[in-house]
Design an enzyme around this catalytic site. Structure first.
Site, PDB file in Angstrom:
ATOM      1  N   GLU A   6       1.227 -11.892   3.160  1.00  0.00           N
ATOM      2  CA  GLU A   6       0.912 -10.559   2.651  1.00  0.00           C
ATOM      3  C   GLU A   6       0.368 -10.627   1.220  1.00  0.00           C
ATOM      4  O   GLU A   6      -0.491  -9.841   0.823  1.00  0.00           O
ATOM      5  CB  GLU A   6       2.231  -9.785   2.677  1.00  0.00           C
ATOM      6  CG  GLU A   6       2.235  -8.448   2.068  1.00  0.00           C
ATOM      7  CD  GLU A   6       3.655  -7.941   1.859  1.00  0.00           C
ATOM      8  OE1 GLU A   6       4.584  -8.756   1.648  1.00  0.00           O
ATOM      9  OE2 GLU A   6       3.826  -6.727   1.890  1.00  0.00           O
ATOM     10  N   ASP A  51       3.357  -0.375  -4.495  1.00  0.00           N
ATOM     11  CA  ASP A  51       4.792  -0.114  -4.586  1.00  0.00           C
ATOM     12  C   ASP A  51       5.527  -1.439  -4.574  1.00  0.00           C
ATOM     13  O   ASP A  51       5.520  -2.112  -3.569  1.00  0.00           O
ATOM     14  CB  ASP A  51       5.283   0.818  -3.481  1.00  0.00           C
ATOM     15  CG  ASP A  51       4.663   0.536  -2.119  1.00  0.00           C
ATOM     16  OD1 ASP A  51       3.549  -0.001  -2.043  1.00  0.00           O
ATOM     17  OD2 ASP A  51       5.311   0.854  -1.112  1.00  0.00           O
TER      18      ASP A  51
END
Ligand SMILES: *[C@@H]1O[C@H](CO)[C@@H](O)[C@H](O)[C@H]1NC(C)=O
Ligand SMILES: *[C@@H]1O[C@H](CO)[C@@H](O)[C@H](O)[C@H]1NC(C)=O
Ligand SMILES: *[C@@H]1O[C@H](CO)[C@@H](O)[C@H](O)[C@H]1NC(C)=O
Length: 521
Positions: free
Chosen positions: A481, A297
């Protein structure tokens, strides 16, 4: 008396005939108009902040006071102050290594497991948190809860750090979530319950089996079967199953809800506002939510025009990676039933896995382009966009060996960049697109190549990825991340929130790769 007994029997039997799963009230229901006002007036920069707040007193009295004070003092009322008076804000987990720790990245990650570890918790009224009974690891940054597919890649590193008890605790938490809610939600928040995430539970059980032996396949049999039943639409209200043109069965992602995501409420709401009224359909919200279930996403992978999120149509695609995961789940169930002596079921699941493998090779393999693609359901043909998910048939050993050299050539020519493998070939401003690279995708590609003896390319990818991770760490003290793999001197960007650090799956994959190739491959 007899009548009461009969009634009791009926109640007990209805409980045993259908599984009873806990239901939960999400923050929009708990706080009503207050929730909507806080999100749409941007009291916080990140919509996830309010969705994660904990009330200081009963939610009902906060709601009543909100209406009352707002009406009594309309000119001087401050929504911001009201929220701060009535809620505890969630912490953000930031971890930056000091200069001396920057010498040794492995020691730093091993220290981080303690920072990212959370104790079992208990439920708090009015909070979106779902309490978990065992210890677990959170990713870091704004991600303060356990995440489903992140956890598998985190566990790869826990295994290298010999944190076996923590690994087992995490598997037990996921088994608990399956038995309590009927599936593993995206994360342990009420607002994540309407969907799952890429189903890695059976791979977690494999990891645990390496430590504890094959007995674990029997231990988690019910959880594995329940997870399978959820994805095959035997429980719940999802529509994950798709019948292919020739009658074989494959799966797609599908969120059961079609409202704006609570943790991205203003983003989804404002996106829908851009559509002309006649063009709006709640399917837009479902496709955004389903985009979150894919783990990617967001990405142009899910956009009909390969460009603009407003054309998102996640539920119209058969993702090649999801079907690899369910193939693995079917094989794991076969192993599990074999363990417990149920040979008929073991054979049935082997057959289901074989059928799925054939269907993936029929519908997703493109012999002209030498790559695996998602399949477009309404159009009845493959998606036109190559993505790094196309490598996963090697990770799951679904591709015939004759495809190997062809796939490796495409990977090397199109996806390999200075810092590792890029997610897609389109630079869009979305975070699961170019120029970004993500640890879980590097791992699945490297492991897939190793499975098919493409060791030179596997080594080259590893070298570039480790170098980028270590270099960034030495510069900033952070493990990120995601990374910009195209311009290795730029930070990764894109998406709905600033880059997060910590970071569970990056740390896990890095430790695993260092154990295979060393810190300077
Ligand atoms: C789940 O998420 C919350 C998120 O805040 C976290 O504090 C909690 O400890 C996690 N585990 C469980 C269950 O609650
Ligand atoms: C899938 O097919 C539809 C209908 O033909 C088309 O409009 C759309 O662009 C395709 N979607 C993707 C993601 O390729
Ligand atoms: C559909 O295609 C799959 C994959 O090629 C094949 O295994 C299966 O037998 C076919 N099913 C039918 C009903 O023809």
């Amino acid at each position: 008396m007899r009548k009461q007994l009969l009634l009791l029997l009926i109640v007990v039997c209805s409980l045993c005939s259908t599984a009873q799963y806990k239901t939960y009230t999400t923050p929009d229901k708990v706080y009503g108009i207050l929730f909507k006002d806080v999100q749409l007036q941007h009291v916080f920069e990140d919509d996830k902040t309010f969705a994660d707040c904990t009330p200081k007193r009963s939610p009902a009295s906060i709601r009543v006071d909100y209406e009352r004070i707002k009406r009594a003092t309309p000119s001087s009322f401050s929504l911001h102050d009201f929220v701060l008076q009535n809620f505890y804000l969630p912490d953000s987990i930031a971890v930056t290594a000091g200069s001396e720790a920057r010498e040794n990245i492995v020691a730093h990650i091993q220290h981080l497991w303690k920072v990212l570890q959370r104790d079992p918790d208990s439920a708090i009224t009015g909070s979106s948190l779902l309490a978990l009974p065992y210890h677990y690891i959170v990713p870091g940054g704004r991600f303060r809860e356990i995440y489903y597919w992140d956890s598998y890649f985190t566990m790869l590193g826990l295994q290298e750090s010999h944190e076996y008890t923590l690994m087992e605790d995490m598997v037990n938490n996921f088994a608990y979530l399956i038995t309590t809610y009927g599936h593993i939600p995206n994360g342990n928040r009420t607002y994540y319950l309407s969907r799952s995430q890429p189903p890695f539970f059976s791979l977690m059980v494999d990891l645990l089996a390496k430590q504890k032996g094959n007995v674990v396949y029997a231990t988690y049999q019910k959880a594995l079967q329940d997870e399978y039943d959820y994805w095959m639409d035997k429980t719940g209200t999802t529509q994950h199953v798709v019948k292919m043109p020739n009658g074989s069965i494959l799966n797609r992602f599908y969120d059961a809800d079609d409202q704006p995501r609570q943790e991205g409420y203003s983003i989804d709401y404002n996106l829908a506002e851009k559509l002309p009224h006649t063009a709006f359909d709640t399917a837009l919200y479902r496709n955004l939510r389903t985009g979150a279930e894919t783990g990617w996403d967001f990405s142009t992978r899910w956009f009909a025009d390969n460009r603009n999120i407003i054309t998102i149509q996640t539920t119209n695609l058969i993702p090649v990676d999801l079907n690899g995961l369910l193939y693995h789940l079917e094989l794991t169930l076969a192993t599990s039933y074999q363990q417990t002596g149920n040979l008929a079921k073991a054979s049935r699941f082997r057959q289901l896995a074989l059928q799925r493998k054939k269907a993936i090779n029929t519908y997703c393999w493109n012999a002209a382009k030498h790559w695996y693609y998602d399949y477009n359901i309404t159009e009845r043909k493959q998606s036109s966009q190559p993505t790094l998910a196309g490598i996963t048939p090697l990770f799951f050993s679904i591709a015939p060996p004759s495809h190997t050299a062809l796939i490796a050539a495409v990977l090397q020519q199109r996806f390999l960049k200075d810092g590792g493998l890029v997610t897609t070939l389109i630079t869009s401003g979305q975070q699961w697109d170019a120029p970004n690279g993500w640890a879980p995708l590097q791992w699945m590609a490297i492991k897939g190549l190793i499975n098919y003896h493409q060791t030179t390319l596997a080594h080259e990818i590893t070298k570039r990825w480790i170098t980028l991770n270590v270099h960034t760490y030495q510069q900033t003290g952070k493990l990120m991340e995601k990374y910009n793999v195209v311009d290795i001197h730029q930070k990764a960007g894109g998406g709905e929130y600033p880059g997060q650090d910590g970071f569970g799956w990056t740390n896990g994959v890095l430790l695993k790769l260092i154990s295979l190739y060393g810190a300077n491959p």
